[in-house]
Design a protein around this motif. Structure first.
Motif, PDB file in Angstrom:
ATOM      1  N   THR A  32      70.726  17.555  28.050  1.00  0.00           N
ATOM      2  CA  THR A  32      69.864  16.391  28.100  1.00  0.00           C
ATOM      3  C   THR A  32      69.153  16.260  29.442  1.00  0.00           C
ATOM      4  O   THR A  32      69.643  16.704  30.473  1.00  0.00           O
ATOM      5  CB  THR A  32      70.676  15.103  27.853  1.00  0.00           C
ATOM      6  N   ARG A  33      68.019  15.632  29.399  1.00  0.00           N
ATOM      7  CA  ARG A  33      67.233  15.335  30.590  1.00  0.00           C
ATOM      8  C   ARG A  33      67.942  14.290  31.453  1.00  0.00           C
ATOM      9  O   ARG A  33      68.558  13.365  30.937  1.00  0.00           O
ATOM     10  CB  ARG A  33      65.882  14.817  30.124  1.00  0.00           C
ATOM     11  N   GLY A 198      70.028   6.446  24.313  1.00  0.00           N
ATOM     12  CA  GLY A 198      69.754   6.374  25.745  1.00  0.00           C
ATOM     13  C   GLY A 198      70.536   5.291  26.456  1.00  0.00           C
ATOM     14  O   GLY A 198      70.256   5.007  27.628  1.00  0.00           O
ATOM     15  N   ASP A 410      60.609  18.162  33.096  1.00  0.00           N
ATOM     16  CA  ASP A 410      61.049  16.959  32.380  1.00  0.00           C
ATOM     17  C   ASP A 410      60.483  15.679  32.980  1.00  0.00           C
ATOM     18  O   ASP A 410      60.190  14.725  32.256  1.00  0.00           O
ATOM     19  CB  ASP A 410      62.579  16.886  32.367  1.00  0.00           C
TER      20      ASP A 410
END
Length: 444
Positions: A32-33, A198, A410
């Motif tokens: 994941t970013r 998130g 990103d």
């Protein structure tokens, strides 16, 4: 000579338990970013239009004080010795990229504060629980409604969460009540998976391993109560007490905190001012670059290495407000601190004001853009797709170079076309390279 098969088997048996433990404690980096910042706002200042309003305020400050690339050069030249603040062509690209970021995604991570910043001024003590419940309900109603049509009309940024009361005795029940109320509202939403993806609650003022264990148990209980998949709820630990760095037995307690979370800890966030004040450092000298701060963050960095837990630096309370000179001075200070954090491997930090997003992205983008060309050349040489770059890079260094380029992509500091042109690599290729023992062509 002993049979090699027998030696292999004996070694495998002897090390099986420690191998399994290491695999669980030190997994591959998450795919994941990681956001480059966390914008911290008290709950009473958060509404349905928080992203749009924050972006508009940041963009207004940008356009007023940095109307063209030349202004960016003049304001940030002293703070950013390289990376686009000198060369006119680079400054032009940097100016355009930062402005586009502020217009399209001003906030990467939002932390809605129900702790220190949520002061409840004027609310009688006997009404504060009811007042906090009302704010939780209002904030969630505003933000959840914004997600009804998916990310394109989202009222929330890609990452968001709440900071709640600590698990110390005085705030424990209130903190648990807030987390439980937030999760209940999210779980009841028809698009809860999107909202929870998130979601990052922040556990503040940790002083004991047992507090992290209680937080992990609370997550399990809430998942069970609301029919959420196991592991859905994960959290950050804010490192802002001396006890979280050095335990009473002299050990680095922060390492134990990470593993006590049972895989649910996604980040360690340094708290500049609470930590400094706890050490008795005078207010004038409380800062992200104080030696005491560097010591705490070095311990955090070692404790988190290999665990997949992200690191975030703290904030500066010097705000870019007032006359132009005051704004510029605050931006230069912030940019210098952001660049310093990035050089030390802290790729995220906290912001306290919309105008700080300007210096956040200028410093972050300059950091990546000054080094991406060399990183791409070294990756191409390592993979045998480009000329000799003058380095003999090993796999671990190649993973670091790929992670660097991936972070740059990103956050928007570079474009996919720039990376493809320089290294012949896309996002999937870079993600593959960050995993030990893999190369892009092996994943295709």
């Amino acid at each position: 000579m002993p049979s090699l098969t027998r030696l292999y088997t004996r070694a495998d048996v002897a090390l099986a338990a420690v191998d399994a433990l290491a695999a669980r404690r030190f997994p591959d980096p998450p795919p994941t970013r990681q956001p480059v910042h966390t914008l911290y706002l008290p709950a009473d200042r958060v509404g349905a239009d928080v992203v749009a309003e924050t972006g508009a305020a940041a963009l207004a400050a940008f356009d007023e004080h940095l109307p063209d690339p030349g202004a960016l050069q003049r304001v940030f030249r002293a703070a950013l010795v390289s990376g686009g603040a000198q060369d006119p062509a680079q400054a032009r690209d940097l100016h355009a990229l930062v402005r586009a970021k502020l217009a399209s995604e001003p906030i990467e991570d939002l932390r809605i504060d129900f702790e220190d910043g949520f002061t409840q001024r004027g609310v009688p003590a006997d009404m504060r629980d009811r007042d906090e419940d009302a704010h939780v309900d209002r904030v969630l109603a505003d933000l959840v409604t914004g997600r009804r049509d998916g990310p394109a009309t989202a009222a929330l940024p890609p990452f968001w969460g709440v900071r709640f009361g600590s698990l110390d005795p005085a705030t424990r029940r209130r903190g648990i009540a807030t987390v439980a109320r937030v999760v209940a509202a999210l779980a009841a939403a028809p698009h809860r998976d999107l909202l929870l993806a998130g979601f990052r609650p922040t556990l503040p003022k940790v002083t004991a391993v047992e507090q992290v264990r209680v937080m992990a148990a609370l997550c399990r209980d809430l998942e069970s109560a609301h029919g959420l998949a196991a592991g859905t709820l994960r959290f950050e630990i804010q490192i802002e007490t001396p006890q979280s760095i050095c335990g009473p037995d002299g050990t680095a307690l922060v390492a134990r905190l990470v593993h006590a979370a049972d895989g649910r800890c996604v980040g360690l966030h340094y708290g500049t001012y609470d930590y400094s004040a706890s050490l008795g450092i005078a207010a004038e000298h409380q800062a992200m670059d104080h030696p005491a701060a560097d010591h705490a963050k070095a311990v955090m960095q070692v404790a988190a290495a290999g665990t997949g837990v992200a690191l975030s630096d703290g904030s500066t309370n010097r705000l870019p407000v007032g006359e132009a000179d005051a704004v510029h001075d605050a931006w230069r200070l912030h940019a210098t601190l952001v660049d310093r954090s990035l050089r030390r491997g802290f790729y995220q930090g906290w912001d306290l004001h919309p105008a700080q997003l300007v210096s956040r992205y200028v410093a972050t983008y300059a950091f990546y853009r000054r080094s991406v060309p060399d990183a791409c050349a070294r990756l191409a040489a390592y993979l045998g797709t480009g000329p000799d770059a003058g380095y003999l890079d090993e796999p671990a260094t190649a993973r670091a170079l790929a992670a660097f380029c991936l972070r740059a992509l990103d956050c928007g500091a570079v474009t996919a076309d720039e990376l493809t042109t320089r290294a012949g690599l896309g996002r999937a290729d870079l993600a593959t390279l960050t995993r030990p023992g893999t190369r892009p062509q092996e994943s295709r």
